[in-house]
Design a protein around this motif. Structure first.
Motif, PDB file in Angstrom:
ATOM      1  N   MET A   1       0.824  -1.205   0.000  1.00  0.00           N
ATOM      2  CA  MET A   1       0.000   0.000   0.000  1.00  0.00           C
ATOM      3  C   MET A   1       0.859   1.255   0.000  1.00  0.00           C
ATOM      4  N   GLN A   2       1.958   1.239   0.744  1.00  0.00           N
ATOM      5  CA  GLN A   2       2.834   2.404   0.814  1.00  0.00           C
ATOM      6  C   GLN A   2       3.582   2.619  -0.495  1.00  0.00           C
ATOM      7  N   ALA A   3       3.930   1.533  -1.171  1.00  0.00           N
ATOM      8  CA  ALA A   3       4.650   1.647  -2.433  1.00  0.00           C
ATOM      9  C   ALA A   3       3.746   2.201  -3.533  1.00  0.00           C
ATOM     10  N   ASN A   4       2.520   1.697  -3.596  1.00  0.00           N
ATOM     11  CA  ASN A   4       1.574   2.171  -4.615  1.00  0.00           C
ATOM     12  C   ASN A   4       0.182   1.696  -4.220  1.00  0.00           C
ATOM     13  N   ARG A   5      -0.591   2.567  -3.595  1.00  0.00           N
ATOM     14  CA  ARG A   5      -1.918   2.191  -3.107  1.00  0.00           C
ATOM     15  C   ARG A   5      -2.806   1.658  -4.229  1.00  0.00           C
ATOM     16  N   ALA A   6      -2.629   2.165  -5.437  1.00  0.00           N
ATOM     17  CA  ALA A   6      -3.490   1.763  -6.547  1.00  0.00           C
ATOM     18  C   ALA A   6      -3.340   0.294  -6.908  1.00  0.00           C
TER      19      ALA A   6
END
Length: 484
Positions: free
Chosen positions: A234-239
């Motif tokens: 989630m922190q790296a890329n929530r999408a």
């Protein structure tokens, strides 16, 4: 009492009512061995019984009106019973099954959107896919089939479904035998210890549970890794993170939402216990149906017709009433949660429809017991017989809301009831479309209460190919398009 035309006369195994009250020592021994063997004839014939266990007043409740009073109308006066919490809180801490007060309200509100009937319908595709994938373990060239422990198989199937639907298949794992770990956890941690009955201090070690802490710690480590891996994603890329149950909980983490510990407790609750109830009910369903040719024939005919029609799995729950009825009847005879324990916070009084009055003192332990309620002679025709016709649409209205409690009732009714019913019907339909499940000379289960109603000795059953339709996979794949 006139009941529906029976489909079966099969009486599956269960303890007979006691005819002699047990001594204090016998109570302890029976509770340790199997609480289902504790209850006498009054528990199956009287609307309520007030008695004394170890110096404390206990009210055993079977009357539907009194059950509604305790679980719904005056539920604020009835907290979780102390003995129940002594058993469950060491495992689940502040998970949804054990939390109380503001913690419970906060967690229930947070999770409710995931388990609405509309949202649960969206899980049908994964339930179907996991059930189809599961079938590969039954493939064999032996025309006589193979013998499998269906109790173990259903634990693994429902775990696979839970992992895929709520966690997008991203539960951390060390490998190993998950079903054995669940069994060890419930065997060691899911039973009442004699010290619980005696209300010994919580700090005093319960020797019966010592062997379960290793498995419990293993499960908690698995949950923490699962949470850490999803947080990093989630922190790296929530999408790119799935919009599933796990992400929902982690997005609620913080001072105005759920604590890290509460999230861990709730994930453990669903991983360790959320699938367990459905697994046990499915296993008992296969066992009971194997003894009832007329029931099985109707189920198979219905399954064949619905699948041949191209109906999407999301519609199977409504279009397979015989399959659903068999599952619900299995839950009647072998309720996944055989007892619901409460404790009166303040004095209370209940007046029955016949004018009888029950006075309930503060501190009274209330036992609402689906195990005895579902087999009660006042409320069921032939209560010990497996007869799914009770639950067919034309007969359901004869069953009172508080006469049948596989998922509990009131504010703490099981949040996943719709999810479980849909999962069960899809799993039964997929497996019974391809295979038949029959008992063997070694199939001698005995119901034992360990949080859930489990078959002691397992459920070895012979699995043989019923048929292998050439176009079944294509038909079902096309029908799934309408789910999206």
């Amino acid at each position: 009492m006139q009941g529906p035309a029976p489909l079966s006369d099969f009486e599956p195994p269960a303890p007979l009512p006691r005819t002699v009250p047990p001594s204090r020592l016998e109570i302890i021994r029976t509770v340790l061995r199997n609480p289902l063997e504790l209850w006498g004839m009054p528990s199956y014939t009287w609307p309520w019984i007030k008695t004394r266990f170890f110096g404390e007043t206990t009210l055993i409740v079977n009357d539907p009106g009194l059950i509604r009073h305790v679980l719904v109308d005056n539920s604020a006066n009835y907290a979780m019973a102390e003995v129940r919490q002594l058993v469950l809180r060491p495992i689940l801490r502040d998970g949804l099954l054990t939390a109380e007060g503001p913690v419970w309200k906060r967690s229930r509100k947070a999770m409710a959107p995931v388990f609405t009937p509309r949202h649960a319908r969206g899980f049908a595709r994964q339930m179907h896919e996991q059930s189809e994938t599961f079938l590969t373990r039954y493939e064999t060239d032996n025309p006589e089939g193979i013998v499998r422990d269906i109790a173990v198989d259903m634990t693994e199937l429902t775990y696979a479904i839970l992992s895929d639907t709520l966690f997008s298949g991203e539960i951390a794992s060390e490998g190993g035998d998950f079903a054995d770990d669940v069994d060890a956890l419930l065997h060691r941690m899911g039973r009442i210890d004699p010290l619980d009955l005696l209300r010994a201090p919580k700090w005093l070690p319960r020797l019966t549970r010592i062997g379960g802490y290793r498995v419990l710690n293993k499960f908690r480590a698995l949950v923490r890794r699962t949470m850490d891996e999803r947080r990093q994603r989630m922190q790296a890329n929530r999408a790119t993170a799935p919009d599933d149950f796990l992400t929902l909980l982690l997005e609620l983490e913080g001072p105005d939402g759920l604590t890290t510990e509460e999230i861990e407790d709730n994930i453990l609750t669903f991983i360790g216990a959320g699938h367990e109830t459905t697994a046990r009910a499915l296993a008992w369903t296969f066992y009971c149906v194997a003894h009832c040719p007329a029931v099985r024939e109707r189920m198979e005919t219905e399954i064949d017709r619905v699948i041949a029609s191209g109906a999407a799995p999301v519609d199977w729950l409504e279009r397979m009433p015989h399959v659903r009825a068999a599952f619900e009847e299995a839950m009647r005879l072998y309720p996944p949660a055989p007892s619901l324990n409460r404790e009166a916070v303040a004095p209370d009084r209940y007046e029955a429809s016949n004018g009888e009055v029950v006075d309930i003192e503060k501190g009274t332990t209330i036992l609402v017991m689906p195990w005895t309620l579902h087999r009660h002679e006042l409320y069921w025709d032939r209560p010990r017989v497996f007869d799914p016709s009770r639950f067919l649409p034309e007969n359901r209205e004869k069953i009172g809301r508080f006469q049948y409690l596989p998922f509990g009732a009131g504010p703490r009714v099981c949040i996943g009831a719709t999810f479980a019913l849909q999962e069960a019907v899809i799993a039964l339909a997929v497996l019974m479309y391809r295979y038949r499940f029959d008992v063997t000379s070694e199939t001698k289960p005995w119901p034992v209460q360990k949080l859930t109603t489990q078959p002691s000795g397992g459920l070895p059953m012979r699995v043989t190919a019923r048929r292998r339709p050439q176009h079944a996979a294509d038909t079902l794949a096309e029908s799934d398009v309408s789910v999206a």
